[in-house]
Design an enzyme around this catalytic site. Sequence first.
Site, PDB file in Angstrom:
ATOM      1  N   GLU A  49      44.533   9.823  -0.798  1.00  0.00           N
ATOM      2  CA  GLU A  49      43.218   8.964  -0.445  1.00  0.00           C
ATOM      3  C   GLU A  49      43.789   7.861  -0.161  1.00  0.00           C
ATOM      4  O   GLU A  49      44.261   6.962  -1.085  1.00  0.00           O
ATOM      5  CB  GLU A  49      42.214   9.035  -1.518  1.00  0.00           C
ATOM      6  N   ASP A  60      32.452   0.380  -5.622  1.00  0.00           N
ATOM      7  CA  ASP A  60      33.513   0.104  -6.369  1.00  0.00           C
ATOM      8  C   ASP A  60      33.480  -0.898  -7.462  1.00  0.00           C
ATOM      9  O   ASP A  60      32.797  -2.119  -7.431  1.00  0.00           O
ATOM     10  CB  ASP A  60      34.678  -0.340  -5.178  1.00  0.00           C
ATOM     11  N   TYR A 174      33.103  16.190  -3.385  1.00  0.00           N
ATOM     12  CA  TYR A 174      33.793  15.054  -4.486  1.00  0.00           C
ATOM     13  C   TYR A 174      32.735  15.010  -5.587  1.00  0.00           C
ATOM     14  O   TYR A 174      31.548  14.313  -5.104  1.00  0.00           O
ATOM     15  CB  TYR A 174      33.833  13.681  -3.576  1.00  0.00           C
TER      16      TYR A 174
END
Lengths: 259, 391
Positions: A49, A60, A174
């Site tokens: 990734e 994040d 995911y």
Amino acid sequence: MNRIEKVFKKLKAQNEKAFIPYIMAGDPSLDKTKEIVLMFEECGADIVELGVPFTDPLADGPTIQRAAERALKNGVTLKKVIALVKDLRQKTKIPLVLMTYYNPVFKYGEERFIADAKDAGVDGVIIPDLPPDEAGKFTRLAKNAALASIFLLAPTSTDERIKKVASASTGFIYYVSITGITGAQLLLDDSIEKSIKGIRKISDKPVAVGFGISTPDEAKAVAGVSDGVIIGSAIVKKAQASSDKEFRGFLLTLREVIK
Amino acid sequence: MKKGYFGQYGGRFVPETLMPALIELEQAYLKYRKDKDFQKELAHLQKTYIGRPTSLYFAKRFTEHLGGAKVYLKREDLAHTGAHKINNALGQTLLAKRIGKKRIIAETGAGQHGVATATGAALIGLECDVYMGTQDMKRQALNVFRMRLLGARVLEVAVGSQTLKDAINESLRDWTTNVGTTHYVLGTVFGPHPFPSMVRDFQSIIGKEAKKQILQAEGRLPDYLVACVGGGSNAMGLFHEFLDDEIKMVGVEAGGKGIETGEHAARFAGGSVGVFQGCKTYLLQDDDGNILGTHSVSAGLDYAAVGPEHPFLKDMGRVEYTYATDDEALAAFELLSRKEGIIPALESAHAVAEAIKLAPKLSKDKIIIVNLSGRGDKDVQHVANIKGIEL
């Protein structure tokens, strides 16, 4: 079948799990990223990734935020990351997935982005702030180009959401292991296993798990209940703070336990 | 129109973790906007706690000084806590309690929304954390202390540009982490659906009152509405009730040091369409889709994007968008103080600056309503610093 699907099919046949390391492209330089991707492959990664830096990465945590800031300072853009993939394709066939926020893609132009990414040799795209509800056009374009559009599920997802996300996802699903942001503390209980069982009732697509997995023990536990383990912040931290030898050792340990 | 959209703008561009919470919020909002008990409780607090209706004041000396159209001020500065922000903060705090959340969080730029949310939390009895950029904490030290007095924790955001956009990122990250127990009181008509519509509806009381009040004072509707636009909630609050009337509307963005310098927050004058912090809208970005730094003398307008209903109204030609520079806003800040004894917030001073340009061009029988969205006490120290005066 694209390369990501092939990898999961092969692993399944061998009863193995995918090791999916993440690195921020351009941190500390694009040349170093190239080296790291090749090192990932040598150490047995199944899929890589590649993070695309963005000024406001709202999914994040601090580790990847800072990595993005460093990459942006180096002038790294989505265009340069696509060029990096093209360059990497001279040396490796490992499946490469871009993880980017939506605005750089939107600004680049969805059609042009998909065409250029495909042409460069990108295999899949993860866009955390683009849920399938808003991704009609993107998913269609990606499908036509046989580029995997990988969507996210979270501990908060309802059955209705699981249906929607699973049907839009290609390559793999995911699963976000924590209610939180990347690099946060993972809680290792049976909730991940339960959630994945819930997903499996609805979809037979591979499920890889990421967010907050930082130690070999955690990676091992998560591999035991899923089809693959994505490790980001811990690798970004290690890449920055240790020698190549130590870093390689860390990757080999992770590879060892993810099975 | 697609749900959650204003033409091509709006939507819900957030990580999956938040999607269920946004769907829950939308359902709760749709339920309680029609719920008689909820509306009664809200109306009661608007009257007895916020002090609504706020007055519509004819600024006589200011009007005479400008020598043209009559200027009325919608006095949101007189609302409890000193700005229109309380209208939304209180509405959302009540809603958070109804949906069983124990904790609320908010972002703040100028500090007004943070103060309003901390106030709502104290009134209703909820735990409250407010995210604020380091730069803004310096510019608005008084409001930081006010929030702490009200029992809120103020959490410093020292990443990125250390201003409002970074405070929103941190709030979204917190909400993603604590979504089970926490409601995010977003402070403007921005972000993912349902926030732009919900916040507009909580603010639309401004325009509803203004319409009644101007009809009472003048027997007719005004010719112009003027409001400053950061995220755009005070402007939407004033404009919404008048959208079907034949009235000109002007939104005033922060021109900073001038558009040509690049140091501004004028999204329409210097930006383009993009997707940021949950919605598709106009924003200041570079060619690669990264978000640009902004500048404004007023922290509340110092933001790279604008609420998605604004570009929709712009494209339709319904609202005209312009800007006022720092210097124009500072001049307006002083002029209104001297002519009317009203110190406007630096944000609102941008709208006043537009009235200063507009009124003299219009005949004396024309009427302008300026939304005086907040009071300027919080800015006194900052303005003194700019003028090189030590207090």
